[in-house]
Design a protein around this motif. Structure first.
Motif, PDB file in Angstrom:
ATOM      1  N   PRO A   7       0.824  -1.211   0.000  1.00  0.00           N
ATOM      2  CA  PRO A   7       0.000   0.000   0.000  1.00  0.00           C
ATOM      3  C   PRO A   7       0.858   1.261   0.000  1.00  0.00           C
ATOM      4  O   PRO A   7       1.995   1.254   0.478  1.00  0.00           O
ATOM      5  CB  PRO A   7      -0.782  -0.114   1.314  1.00  0.00           C
ATOM      6  CG  PRO A   7       0.085  -0.957   2.192  1.00  0.00           C
ATOM      7  CD  PRO A   7       0.772  -1.925   1.282  1.00  0.00           C
ATOM      8  N   PRO A   8       0.315   2.345  -0.530  1.00  0.00           N
ATOM      9  CA  PRO A   8       1.036   3.611  -0.441  1.00  0.00           C
ATOM     10  C   PRO A   8       1.100   4.092   1.002  1.00  0.00           C
ATOM     11  O   PRO A   8       0.254   3.716   1.827  1.00  0.00           O
ATOM     12  CB  PRO A   8       0.184   4.559  -1.292  1.00  0.00           C
ATOM     13  CG  PRO A   8      -1.193   3.967  -1.261  1.00  0.00           C
ATOM     14  CD  PRO A   8      -0.996   2.483  -1.192  1.00  0.00           C
ATOM     15  N   VAL A   9       2.089   4.905   1.303  1.00  0.00           N
ATOM     16  CA  VAL A   9       2.191   5.492   2.644  1.00  0.00           C
ATOM     17  C   VAL A   9       1.305   6.732   2.674  1.00  0.00           C
ATOM     18  O   VAL A   9       1.514   7.678   1.917  1.00  0.00           O
ATOM     19  CB  VAL A   9       3.649   5.855   2.982  1.00  0.00           C
ATOM     20  CG1 VAL A   9       3.718   6.527   4.354  1.00  0.00           C
ATOM     21  CG2 VAL A   9       4.527   4.607   2.951  1.00  0.00           C
ATOM     22  N   ARG A  10       0.296   6.716   3.521  1.00  0.00           N
ATOM     23  CA  ARG A  10      -0.647   7.831   3.627  1.00  0.00           C
ATOM     24  C   ARG A  10      -0.530   8.497   5.003  1.00  0.00           C
ATOM     25  O   ARG A  10      -0.113   7.859   5.980  1.00  0.00           O
ATOM     26  CB  ARG A  10      -2.085   7.338   3.480  1.00  0.00           C
ATOM     27  CG  ARG A  10      -2.397   6.573   2.213  1.00  0.00           C
ATOM     28  CD  ARG A  10      -2.443   7.475   1.004  1.00  0.00           C
ATOM     29  NE  ARG A  10      -3.131   6.813  -0.106  1.00  0.00           N
ATOM     30  CZ  ARG A  10      -2.943   7.127  -1.382  1.00  0.00           C
ATOM     31  NH1 ARG A  10      -2.082   8.092  -1.702  1.00  0.00           N
ATOM     32  NH2 ARG A  10      -3.605   6.498  -2.330  1.00  0.00           N
ATOM     33  N   THR A  11      -0.947   9.751   5.054  1.00  0.00           N
ATOM     34  CA  THR A  11      -1.209  10.416   6.325  1.00  0.00           C
ATOM     35  C   THR A  11      -2.714  10.423   6.501  1.00  0.00           C
ATOM     36  O   THR A  11      -3.438  11.022   5.702  1.00  0.00           O
ATOM     37  CB  THR A  11      -0.656  11.856   6.331  1.00  0.00           C
ATOM     38  OG1 THR A  11       0.769  11.816   6.156  1.00  0.00           O
ATOM     39  CG2 THR A  11      -0.976  12.558   7.641  1.00  0.00           C
ATOM     40  N   SER A  18      -6.980   5.872  11.864  1.00  0.00           N
ATOM     41  CA  SER A  18      -5.921   6.853  12.051  1.00  0.00           C
ATOM     42  C   SER A  18      -4.573   6.208  11.757  1.00  0.00           C
ATOM     43  O   SER A  18      -4.473   4.991  11.558  1.00  0.00           O
ATOM     44  CB  SER A  18      -5.948   7.385  13.486  1.00  0.00           C
ATOM     45  OG  SER A  18      -5.764   6.325  14.406  1.00  0.00           O
ATOM     46  N   ASP A  19      -3.530   7.027  11.725  1.00  0.00           N
ATOM     47  CA  ASP A  19      -2.179   6.490  11.535  1.00  0.00           C
ATOM     48  C   ASP A  19      -1.859   5.482  12.634  1.00  0.00           C
ATOM     49  O   ASP A  19      -2.206   5.683  13.805  1.00  0.00           O
ATOM     50  CB  ASP A  19      -1.140   7.611  11.590  1.00  0.00           C
ATOM     51  CG  ASP A  19      -1.170   8.508  10.359  1.00  0.00           C
ATOM     52  OD1 ASP A  19      -1.704   8.062   9.318  1.00  0.00           O
ATOM     53  OD2 ASP A  19      -0.659   9.638  10.433  1.00  0.00           O
ATOM     54  N   VAL A  20      -1.199   4.396  12.269  1.00  0.00           N
ATOM     55  CA  VAL A  20      -0.792   3.371  13.225  1.00  0.00           C
ATOM     56  C   VAL A  20       0.701   3.521  13.489  1.00  0.00           C
ATOM     57  O   VAL A  20       1.503   3.585  12.564  1.00  0.00           O
ATOM     58  CB  VAL A  20      -1.109   1.961  12.689  1.00  0.00           C
ATOM     59  CG1 VAL A  20      -0.634   0.891  13.666  1.00  0.00           C
ATOM     60  CG2 VAL A  20      -2.608   1.820  12.435  1.00  0.00           C
ATOM     61  N   LEU A 326      -5.165  13.597  -1.713  1.00  0.00           N
ATOM     62  CA  LEU A 326      -4.677  12.220  -1.713  1.00  0.00           C
ATOM     63  C   LEU A 326      -3.589  12.028  -2.767  1.00  0.00           C
ATOM     64  O   LEU A 326      -2.554  11.399  -2.516  1.00  0.00           O
ATOM     65  CB  LEU A 326      -5.850  11.271  -1.979  1.00  0.00           C
ATOM     66  CG  LEU A 326      -5.685   9.825  -1.536  1.00  0.00           C
ATOM     67  CD1 LEU A 326      -5.500   9.717  -0.027  1.00  0.00           C
ATOM     68  CD2 LEU A 326      -6.874   8.987  -1.983  1.00  0.00           C
ATOM     69  N   LYS A 327      -3.799  12.597  -3.963  1.00  0.00           N
ATOM     70  CA  LYS A 327      -2.859  12.421  -5.074  1.00  0.00           C
ATOM     71  C   LYS A 327      -1.577  13.226  -4.872  1.00  0.00           C
ATOM     72  O   LYS A 327      -0.464  12.717  -5.071  1.00  0.00           O
ATOM     73  CB  LYS A 327      -3.529  12.853  -6.379  1.00  0.00           C
ATOM     74  CG  LYS A 327      -2.643  12.780  -7.622  1.00  0.00           C
ATOM     75  CD  LYS A 327      -3.447  13.124  -8.869  1.00  0.00           C
ATOM     76  CE  LYS A 327      -2.565  13.126 -10.106  1.00  0.00           C
ATOM     77  NZ  LYS A 327      -1.612  14.256 -10.114  1.00  0.00           N
ATOM     78  N   ASP A 328      -1.713  14.477  -4.451  1.00  0.00           N
ATOM     79  CA  ASP A 328      -0.557  15.371  -4.381  1.00  0.00           C
ATOM     80  C   ASP A 328       0.193  15.299  -3.058  1.00  0.00           C
ATOM     81  O   ASP A 328       1.399  15.531  -3.021  1.00  0.00           O
ATOM     82  CB  ASP A 328      -0.994  16.824  -4.627  1.00  0.00           C
ATOM     83  CG  ASP A 328      -1.594  17.032  -6.012  1.00  0.00           C
ATOM     84  OD1 ASP A 328      -1.330  16.191  -6.908  1.00  0.00           O
ATOM     85  OD2 ASP A 328      -2.334  18.017  -6.195  1.00  0.00           O
TER      86      ASP A 328
END
Length: 392
Positions: A7-11, A18-20, A326-328
Motif C-alpha cells: 500500500p502507499p504510505v498515507r497520512t 488513524s495512523d498506526v 490524496l494524489k498530491d
C-alpha cells in the motif's frame, strides 16, 4: 500472476482509521502463538487491566470483542435488548440511527429523540421522553458522533437514566482515548468503542464493558441471546481473568498484540497527557482553518478535539479537493455523511495522527489546493495562526 500488495504510505486525517504507530505495526509482526497459550493468556489479562483503566471501570466483563466497533455495538444491544423492550435512542447523526436499527432487529421498540446534526443530544428532550414512557429498558446515545464531530454530555445523560431507573448503552468509538470516558463515575451500563480511532490500532477489535447491572440483565434474560458469537454469557468464561480459560473462539492473536502495544503506549504517555495533546493540536488546527476563512459545523463548546467538521468554502467541489490531497500530498481527510454530504469535510486528529507535523501538513496542503482552485479563502495566514498557538 498476482504480486504482493504494497500500500502507499498515507497520512490519515479522516474520521478513521488513524495512523498506526510503527511500534504497533511491529507488534503485529511478532510470532503467532496459540490463543490458549499460557503466555497469550497472561497478555489477555494485561489487555483487560489496561482497558479497565482506560474505560475507568472495575467491571469484570471488560474485553475486546474480536471484530470491529460495529460488532461491539451489536454486542451491547443483542445482549440487553429482548423482544418488546422499550429503548430510548438519541439520534443526532448517522450512528444514533444504527442504534435504532439494532434495537428493532432484536425485537425492541425504539423511541427516538431527534436532534439536528451537529448539535449535542438535548437533555430536556431526553428527560421528557423518559418521563412520558413507562418501562424503559435502556437509554442509548452516542458520546462522540463521528458523522459530525459533536460531543454530547454523557455524564448528565447517564444521570437521567439512573433517575428513571433504566440502563445506558453508550457509543464511545470516537471518544475513547481522545477525551475523558468515565464508565463507573458516570454510571454507564454497556459501552463500546473501536481500536482504529484514538487508540491508533488497526481496525478489527472493539473494546466493550458491561456494568454489574448489565451483567445481571444478561444473565436474567427471558430468551436466549440471538447471537452465539456475541453472547456474553458464553464469552465471560474466556475473558474471566486468570487461570484456565474456557474455549469460546479463536482470538485474533496478532491483532491483540497490536492492541496491547497501543495501550502500553497510551499509558506511557498518560491519559491526561493524551487528552491534552488532542486539545492542543485541535486548537492549532482550528486557528489555522479559521484564519483561512473555513468555519466549523459544531459550536465551540461541543466540539470534539479529535474530529473537526468544517464547511466546504462556497463554490468548491469538495470531492475534487479530497482527491487532490490524496494524489498530491498522500493526505486523507473525510467527506460528509447523510445530509452533510458535499457540504463538509471531517478532519481527524486521532491518536498517532494527532501531531504538530500533521496539523501543519494539513493546513499547507489545504491552502495550496484551495488556492489552485481559486477558492474564496485567505492566503498565507493559516500556518502563522497555528504556529501562534504552538508558541503561546
Amino acid at each position: 500472476m498476482k504480486s504482493s500488495f504494497n500500500p502507499p504510505v498515507r497520512t490519515l486525517m479522516g474520521p478513521g482509521p488513524s495512523d498506526v504507530s510503527p511500534r504497533v505495526l511491529s507488534a503485529l509482526a511478532r510470532p503467532t502463538i496459540g490463543h490458549l497459550d499460557p503466555e497469550f493468556i497472561h497478555m489477555m489479562d494485561e489487555i483487560k487491566e489496561m482497558l479497565q483503566a482506560l474505560f475507568k471501570t472495575q467491571s469484570p466483563l471488560t474485553l475486546p470483542v474480536s471484530a470491529p466497533g460495529s460488532a461491539g455495538m451489536e454486542a451491547c444491544f443483542v445482549n440487553l435488548v429482548e423482544p418488546g423492550d422499550k429503548v430510548i435512542v438519541c439520534q443526532n447523526g448517522v450512528f444514533g440511527g444504527r442504534m435504532k436499527e439494532n434495537v428493532e432487529r432484536f425485537g425492541g421498540e425504539a423511541i427516538m429523540v431527534m436532534d439536528d446534526w451537529g448539535k449535542p443530544v438535548d437533555l430536556d428532550k431526553v428527560e421528557k421522553a423518559l418521563a412520558e414512557t413507562d418501562d424503559v429498558k435502556a437509554l442509548a446515545f452516542v458520546h462522540a458522533e463521528t458523522s459530525t464531530g459533536v460531543r454530547s454530555d454523557a455524564e448528565s445523560l447517564c444521570a437521567l437514566a439512573q433517575k428513571y431507573g433504566c440502563l445506558t448503552i453508550v457509543d464511545t468509538v470516537t471518544s475513547l482515548g481522545g477525551i475523558d470516558v468515565d464508565v463507573d463515575g458516570w454510571g454507564i451500563d454497556a459501552v463500546y468503542s473501536g481500536t482504529q480511532k484514538c487508540l491508533s490500532c488497526p481496525p478489527g477489535i472493539s473494546p466493550v464493558a458491561f456494568s454489574e447491572r448489565a451483567i445481571e440483565a444478561v444473565k436474567n434474560r427471558k430468551s436466549a441471546v440471538p447471537s452465539w458469537f456475541l453472547d456474553k454469557n458464553l464469552v465471560m468464561g474466556y475473558w474471566s481473568g486468570g487461570g484456565k480459560r474456557a474455549y469460546h473462539h479463536t482470538a485474533p492473536v496478532n491483532s491483540l498484540y497490536a492492541l496491547h502495544e497501543s495501550l502500553v503506549m497510551l499509558f506511557e504517555e498518560g491519559l491526561e497527557n493524551t487528552w491534552a495533546r488532542h486539545q492542543q493540536h485541535h486548537e492549532a488546527l482550528r486557528a489555522g482553518l479559521e484564519a483561512m476563512g473555513i468555519n466549523f459545523l459544531v459550536e465551540e463548546e461541543y466540539r470534539l478535539p479529535q474530529l473537526n467538521t468544517v464547511y466546504v468554502p462556497e463554490g468548491v467541489d469538495e470531492a475534487e479537493v479530497r482527491s487532490r490531497l490524496l494524489k498530491d500530498y498522500s493526505l486523507e481527510i473525510g467527506a460528509g455523511l447523510g445530509s452533510l454530504a458535499g457540504k463538509v469535510w471531517r478532519i481527524g486528529l486521532m491518536g498517532s495522527s494527532c501531531s504538530r507535523r500533521n496539523v501543519m501538513l494539513c493546513l499547507a496542503a489545504l491552502e495550496n489546493t484551495l488556492s489552485a482552485l481559486d477558492a474564496p479563502i485567505n492566503r498565507g495566514v493559516a500556518a502563522l495562526a497555528a504556529e501562534a498557538v504552538y508558541n503561546a
